[in-house]
Design a protein around this motif. Structure first.
Motif, PDB file in Angstrom:
ATOM      1  N   LEU A  20      39.210  40.746  -7.256  1.00  0.00           N
ATOM      2  CA  LEU A  20      39.252  42.206  -7.199  1.00  0.00           C
ATOM      3  C   LEU A  20      38.291  42.751  -8.241  1.00  0.00           C
ATOM      4  CD1 LEU A  20      43.135  42.786  -7.110  1.00  0.00           C
ATOM      5  CD2 LEU A  20      41.582  42.953  -5.168  1.00  0.00           C
ATOM      6  N   ALA A  21      37.670  43.895  -7.956  1.00  0.00           N
ATOM      7  CA  ALA A  21      36.784  44.549  -8.922  1.00  0.00           C
ATOM      8  C   ALA A  21      37.004  46.053  -8.848  1.00  0.00           C
ATOM      9  CB  ALA A  21      35.319  44.210  -8.628  1.00  0.00           C
ATOM     10  N   LEU A  22      37.266  46.677  -9.997  1.00  0.00           N
ATOM     11  CA  LEU A  22      37.447  48.126 -10.081  1.00  0.00           C
ATOM     12  C   LEU A  22      36.137  48.753 -10.516  1.00  0.00           C
ATOM     13  CD1 LEU A  22      40.843  48.212 -12.039  1.00  0.00           C
ATOM     14  CD2 LEU A  22      40.507  48.262  -9.579  1.00  0.00           C
ATOM     15  N   HIS A  23      35.702  49.792  -9.788  1.00  0.00           N
ATOM     16  CA  HIS A  23      34.472  50.481 -10.178  1.00  0.00           C
ATOM     17  C   HIS A  23      34.720  51.228 -11.488  1.00  0.00           C
ATOM     18  CE1 HIS A  23      30.948  53.058 -10.079  1.00  0.00           C
ATOM     19  NE2 HIS A  23      30.469  52.318  -9.089  1.00  0.00           N
ATOM     20  N   PRO A  24      33.802  51.109 -12.480  1.00  0.00           N
ATOM     21  CA  PRO A  24      34.054  51.724 -13.791  1.00  0.00           C
ATOM     22  C   PRO A  24      34.032  53.248 -13.793  1.00  0.00           C
ATOM     23  CG  PRO A  24      31.868  50.721 -13.722  1.00  0.00           C
ATOM     24  CD  PRO A  24      32.560  50.321 -12.465  1.00  0.00           C
ATOM     25  N   ARG A  25      33.409  53.868 -12.781  1.00  0.00           N
ATOM     26  CA  ARG A  25      33.306  55.332 -12.762  1.00  0.00           C
ATOM     27  C   ARG A  25      33.999  55.968 -11.569  1.00  0.00           C
ATOM     28  NH1 ARG A  25      26.993  56.316 -14.642  1.00  0.00           N
ATOM     29  NH2 ARG A  25      27.257  55.574 -16.778  1.00  0.00           N
ATOM     30  N   GLN A  26      33.958  55.297 -10.445  1.00  0.00           N
ATOM     31  CA  GLN A  26      34.585  55.857  -9.241  1.00  0.00           C
ATOM     32  C   GLN A  26      36.027  55.379  -9.142  1.00  0.00           C
ATOM     33  OE1 GLN A  26      32.243  54.968  -5.772  1.00  0.00           O
ATOM     34  NE2 GLN A  26      30.317  55.480  -6.767  1.00  0.00           N
ATOM     35  N   TYR A  27      36.795  56.085  -8.367  1.00  0.00           N
ATOM     36  CA  TYR A  27      38.214  55.777  -8.163  1.00  0.00           C
ATOM     37  C   TYR A  27      38.335  54.853  -6.963  1.00  0.00           C
ATOM     38  CZ  TYR A  27      43.207  57.142  -8.432  1.00  0.00           C
ATOM     39  OH  TYR A  27      44.575  57.165  -8.584  1.00  0.00           O
ATOM     40  N   THR A  28      37.636  53.701  -7.048  1.00  0.00           N
ATOM     41  CA  THR A  28      37.533  52.804  -5.894  1.00  0.00           C
ATOM     42  C   THR A  28      37.708  51.350  -6.329  1.00  0.00           C
ATOM     43  OG1 THR A  28      35.120  52.893  -6.157  1.00  0.00           O
ATOM     44  CG2 THR A  28      36.077  54.288  -4.458  1.00  0.00           C
ATOM     45  N   LEU A  29      37.874  50.490  -5.330  1.00  0.00           N
ATOM     46  CA  LEU A  29      38.172  49.079  -5.545  1.00  0.00           C
ATOM     47  C   LEU A  29      37.414  48.241  -4.529  1.00  0.00           C
ATOM     48  CD1 LEU A  29      40.291  46.703  -6.440  1.00  0.00           C
ATOM     49  CD2 LEU A  29      41.581  47.479  -4.463  1.00  0.00           C
ATOM     50  N   ALA A  30      37.007  47.032  -4.947  1.00  0.00           N
ATOM     51  CA  ALA A  30      36.455  46.053  -4.000  1.00  0.00           C
ATOM     52  C   ALA A  30      37.334  44.814  -4.042  1.00  0.00           C
ATOM     53  CB  ALA A  30      35.022  45.700  -4.350  1.00  0.00           C
ATOM     54  N   SER A  31      37.545  44.199  -2.893  1.00  0.00           N
ATOM     55  CA  SER A  31      38.328  42.968  -2.810  1.00  0.00           C
ATOM     56  C   SER A  31      37.512  41.914  -2.087  1.00  0.00           C
ATOM     57  CB  SER A  31      39.646  43.221  -2.073  1.00  0.00           C
ATOM     58  OG  SER A  31      39.404  43.704  -0.764  1.00  0.00           O
ATOM     59  N   GLY A  32      37.600  40.686  -2.578  1.00  0.00           N
ATOM     60  CA  GLY A  32      36.788  39.615  -2.011  1.00  0.00           C
ATOM     61  C   GLY A  32      37.650  38.544  -1.371  1.00  0.00           C
ATOM     62  N   SER A  33      37.221  38.140  -0.164  1.00  0.00           N
ATOM     63  CA  SER A  33      37.928  37.098   0.570  1.00  0.00           C
ATOM     64  C   SER A  33      36.897  36.312   1.364  1.00  0.00           C
ATOM     65  CB  SER A  33      38.965  37.739   1.498  1.00  0.00           C
ATOM     66  OG  SER A  33      39.578  36.775   2.306  1.00  0.00           O
ATOM     67  N   ALA A  34      37.330  35.197   1.941  1.00  0.00           N
ATOM     68  CA  ALA A  34      36.384  34.375   2.706  1.00  0.00           C
ATOM     69  C   ALA A  34      35.918  35.069   3.969  1.00  0.00           C
ATOM     70  CB  ALA A  34      37.042  33.043   3.057  1.00  0.00           C
ATOM     71  N   ASP A  35      36.670  36.079   4.454  1.00  0.00           N
ATOM     72  CA  ASP A  35      36.255  36.759   5.690  1.00  0.00           C
ATOM     73  C   ASP A  35      35.312  37.918   5.421  1.00  0.00           C
ATOM     74  OD1 ASP A  35      38.080  38.416   4.517  1.00  0.00           O
ATOM     75  OD2 ASP A  35      39.395  38.641   6.243  1.00  0.00           O
ATOM     76  N   ASN A  36      35.465  38.616   4.296  1.00  0.00           N
ATOM     77  CA  ASN A  36      34.676  39.818   4.021  1.00  0.00           C
ATOM     78  C   ASN A  36      34.910  40.283   2.597  1.00  0.00           C
ATOM     79  OD1 ASN A  36      32.950  41.089   5.929  1.00  0.00           O
ATOM     80  ND2 ASN A  36      34.685  41.417   7.289  1.00  0.00           N
ATOM     81  N   ILE A  37      33.996  41.126   2.131  1.00  0.00           N
ATOM     82  CA  ILE A  37      34.283  41.948   0.951  1.00  0.00           C
ATOM     83  C   ILE A  37      34.607  43.336   1.483  1.00  0.00           C
ATOM     84  CG2 ILE A  37      33.341  42.976  -1.161  1.00  0.00           C
ATOM     85  CD1 ILE A  37      31.462  40.530  -1.309  1.00  0.00           C
ATOM     86  N   LYS A  38      35.691  43.927   1.021  1.00  0.00           N
ATOM     87  CA  LYS A  38      36.095  45.245   1.507  1.00  0.00           C
ATOM     88  C   LYS A  38      36.177  46.212   0.340  1.00  0.00           C
ATOM     89  CE  LYS A  38      38.813  43.302   5.325  1.00  0.00           C
ATOM     90  NZ  LYS A  38      38.027  43.756   6.469  1.00  0.00           N
ATOM     91  N   GLN A  39      35.843  47.468   0.623  1.00  0.00           N
ATOM     92  CA  GLN A  39      35.949  48.533  -0.376  1.00  0.00           C
ATOM     93  C   GLN A  39      37.058  49.494   0.026  1.00  0.00           C
ATOM     94  OE1 GLN A  39      31.928  50.086  -0.417  1.00  0.00           O
ATOM     95  NE2 GLN A  39      31.367  48.858  -2.181  1.00  0.00           N
ATOM     96  N   TRP A  40      37.767  50.013  -0.998  1.00  0.00           N
ATOM     97  CA  TRP A  40      38.932  50.870  -0.779  1.00  0.00           C
ATOM     98  C   TRP A  40      38.894  52.045  -1.752  1.00  0.00           C
ATOM     99  CZ3 TRP A  40      41.944  48.208   2.851  1.00  0.00           C
ATOM    100  CH2 TRP A  40      41.737  46.825   2.924  1.00  0.00           C
ATOM    101  N   THR A  41      39.560  53.113  -1.366  1.00  0.00           N
ATOM    102  CA  THR A  41      39.723  54.235  -2.287  1.00  0.00           C
ATOM    103  C   THR A  41      41.163  54.269  -2.777  1.00  0.00           C
ATOM    104  OG1 THR A  41      40.296  55.757  -0.484  1.00  0.00           O
ATOM    105  CG2 THR A  41      37.978  55.651  -1.119  1.00  0.00           C
ATOM    106  N   ASN A  66      29.120  47.121 -12.026  1.00  0.00           N
ATOM    107  CA  ASN A  66      28.730  47.905 -13.209  1.00  0.00           C
ATOM    108  C   ASN A  66      28.546  49.378 -12.843  1.00  0.00           C
ATOM    109  OD1 ASN A  66      26.215  48.163 -12.005  1.00  0.00           O
ATOM    110  ND2 ASN A  66      25.137  46.819 -13.430  1.00  0.00           N
ATOM    111  N   SER A  67      28.224  50.196 -13.853  1.00  0.00           N
ATOM    112  CA  SER A  67      28.130  51.645 -13.656  1.00  0.00           C
ATOM    113  C   SER A  67      26.954  52.050 -12.782  1.00  0.00           C
ATOM    114  CB  SER A  67      28.010  52.352 -15.013  1.00  0.00           C
ATOM    115  OG  SER A  67      29.130  52.056 -15.804  1.00  0.00           O
ATOM    116  N   ASP A  68      25.945  51.168 -12.650  1.00  0.00           N
ATOM    117  CA  ASP A  68      24.779  51.482 -11.809  1.00  0.00           C
ATOM    118  C   ASP A  68      25.061  51.237 -10.337  1.00  0.00           C
ATOM    119  OD1 ASP A  68      23.259  52.198 -13.982  1.00  0.00           O
ATOM    120  OD2 ASP A  68      22.460  50.182 -14.288  1.00  0.00           O
ATOM    121  N   GLY A  69      26.242  50.735 -10.023  1.00  0.00           N
ATOM    122  CA  GLY A  69      26.565  50.466  -8.622  1.00  0.00           C
ATOM    123  C   GLY A  69      26.079  49.122  -8.140  1.00  0.00           C
ATOM    124  N   VAL A  70      25.952  48.149  -9.068  1.00  0.00           N
ATOM    125  CA  VAL A  70      25.606  46.782  -8.681  1.00  0.00           C
ATOM    126  C   VAL A  70      26.905  45.982  -8.606  1.00  0.00           C
ATOM    127  CG1 VAL A  70      24.393  44.662  -9.311  1.00  0.00           C
ATOM    128  CG2 VAL A  70      23.329  46.877  -9.747  1.00  0.00           C
TER     129      VAL A  70
END
Length: 513
Positions: free
Chosen positions: A377-398, A421-425
């Protein structure tokens, strides 16, 4: 002498009855049923309401005479094409009778097309439904289509005036116009990252990383049961801590106190005082290996997750098990904390993500879109969003409800670690040693890295177990299966001209789930 009555089977009697019935009604067989006026009126009234309620308020459109919205139209506007008869009624667009057996009449035998002005007047008169308004966000306007028409039509004055009225009114007849397929926006340019330093020292797989708040040093935990502290600038070893009796799976450095926290496959969760380099607290309770931990950013709370399918919330000072977060049905592989709701997020091998209410100790929402284990899991440092990683896909959530944004497809491997990171990488590291770098907003994969393994290692020992940006976000640190720690940095010499974005505005084919 009585005559014997001939007996017949039921089958024969039924068919004789059928024949008598047929003979009785055969003369009326082809006659239509007489029309009942009352029922016909009820039927037509219901059909009008059901199918034509949107246009019932309109006058009968007699071309050239009664026009809807006539009060808003210029009086000197000529809506008829040359040679059109202003008296005819619009009865359709085909020069055929309205049904079988209906004779051609003066109105139907001569085919006339409705004038251009009549078509636009009709389009203006239709009230915009919600579906039409929704469609108009992506559909091409009438004006867009006519801009590509032939020059003669474009130069026609009444036509262009009607177009301006139509565009100004904001009503678009989307049922006649093909929608534009949504396309991916152009991604932001990011400089490519390159390998900067390889640090050796561990004697087992390096499983976890944490950077201290002052950005002076970072800490790693490994399969050799040790925790090592490294100087971030030089990459030199500063300190080794021993105490775990199995692989160290998670490390975290507190921003609120001089404490280091670690967890491992020995079921232990330890708190180290970095002024004395000793363990000062143990947190007992997990029934199996502890796979990850995270510190709450604003309160003295530690959250750990384990192979026993639970996450546990600990009071750092009192060592009390405040909550046991149960609900997952398999190993909880990763946990993240944040100050805003939901304050705890977990990813599990049961392929779900759970958002937790820290106060109640219960699940707020369960995200079931993944089909494989969620290990990162990765939390965006500036946006109120989340990314989750799995073998099928990476998904983004609000947040706060976990609404799905998009899929990032292409990293076809078991994803063990992610960082943003904050630059959106967004960085994703996988079991096969590949690292993919993505533009967060568009999901564009702008770089792929597969660094060589340490000399003496097998190619199969190429794997990423953890990755993290330092606090300046200028360095990317990865923990790998070849027992090394690799440090990456942005290529300072790269420009957008030397490394252009290989991007085409392709039609989006994002999955819904």
């Amino acid at each position: 002498m009585t005559e014997d009555v001939q007996k017949h089977s039921v089958h024969t009697l039924v068919f004789r009855s059928l024949k008598r019935t047929h003979d009785m009604f055969v003369a009326d067989h082809a006659k239509p049923v007489s029309l009942d006026e009352t029922s016909h009126k009820v039927k037509m009234a219901a059909k009008l309401r059901a199918d034509y309620s949107a246009v019932l308020h309109m006058p009968v459109l007699k071309e050239g005479k009664d026009r809807p919205l006539g009060s808003n139209m210029p009086a000197n506007q000529n809506y008829l094409q040359p040679g059109d008869d202003p008296e005819y009624l619009i009865t359709g667009t085909h020069a055929y009778p309205s049904g079988p057996g209906v004779a051609l009449t003066a109105d139907t035998q001569i085919h006339r097309n409705p004038s251009e002005g009549g078509v636009h007047a009709m389009a203006l008169a239709l009230p915009p439904s919600q579906a039409r308004l929704d469609a108009s966000r992506t559909a091409a306007s009438v004006g867009d289509i006519h801009r590509h028409a032939v020059g003669a039509e474009r130069s026609h004055a009444p036509h262009s005036h009607a177009m301006s009225l139509l565009e100004g009114g904001g009503t678009k007849n989307s049922s006649l116009i093909a929608r534009k397929a949504p396309t991916m926006p152009k991604p932001q340019w990011h400089a490519p990252w390159k390998l900067f330093r390889v640090i050796s020292g561990h004697l087992g797989w390096v499983r976890s990383i944490a950077v201290e708040p002052g950005n002076q040093w970072f800490v790693t935990g490994a399969g050799d049961r040790t925790i090592k502290i490294w100087d971030l600038a030089s990459g030199k070893l500063k300190l080794s801590l021993t105490g775990h009796i199995s692989t160290v799976r998670g490390v975290a450095v507190s921003t609120r106190s001089p404490y280091l926290f670690s967890c491992g496959e020995d079921k232990q969760v330890k708190c180290w005082d970095l002024e004395y380099n000793k363990v000062i607290r143990h947190y007992h309770g997990h029934l199996s290996a502890v796979y990850d931990l995270d510190l709450h950013p604003t309160i003295d709370v530690l959250v750990t997750c384990s192979r026993d399918a639970t996450a546990r919330v600990w009071d750092i000072r009192s060592k009390a098990n405040v909550h046991t977060l149960s609900g997952h049905t398999n190993t909880v592989a990763t946990v993240r904390c944040q100050a805003a709701e939901p304050q705890i997020i977990t990813g599990s091998h049961d392929s779900t993500i759970r958002l937790w209410d820290l106060i109640a100790g219960k699940t707020r929402a369960t995200l079931t879109n993944h089909k494989k284990s969620v290990r990162a899991l990765a939390l965006h440092p500036r946006q109120y969003t989340l990314a989750s990683g799995s073998a099928d896909n990476i998904k983004q959530w609000t947040f706060p409800d976990g609404n799905f944004i998009q899929n990032l497809s292409g990293h076809n491997a078991i994803i063990n670690a992610m960082a943003v990171n904050s630059d959106g990488v967004l960085v994703s590291g996988a079991d096969n040693g590949t690292i993919h770098l993505w533009d967060w907003r568009t999901g564009y994969n702008f770089q792929r890295i597969h660094a060589a393994v340490q000399p003496g290692s097998l190619d199969s020992e190429s794997g990423i177990f953890a990755c993290m940006f330092d606090n300046s976000e200028s360095r990317l640190i990865t923990a790998e299966a070849d027992k090394t720690i690799k440090v990456y940095k942005e290529d300072d010499t790269a420009t957008e001209e030397s490394h252009p974005i290989n991007w085409k505005p392709e039609i989006l084919k994002r999955k819904r789930f």
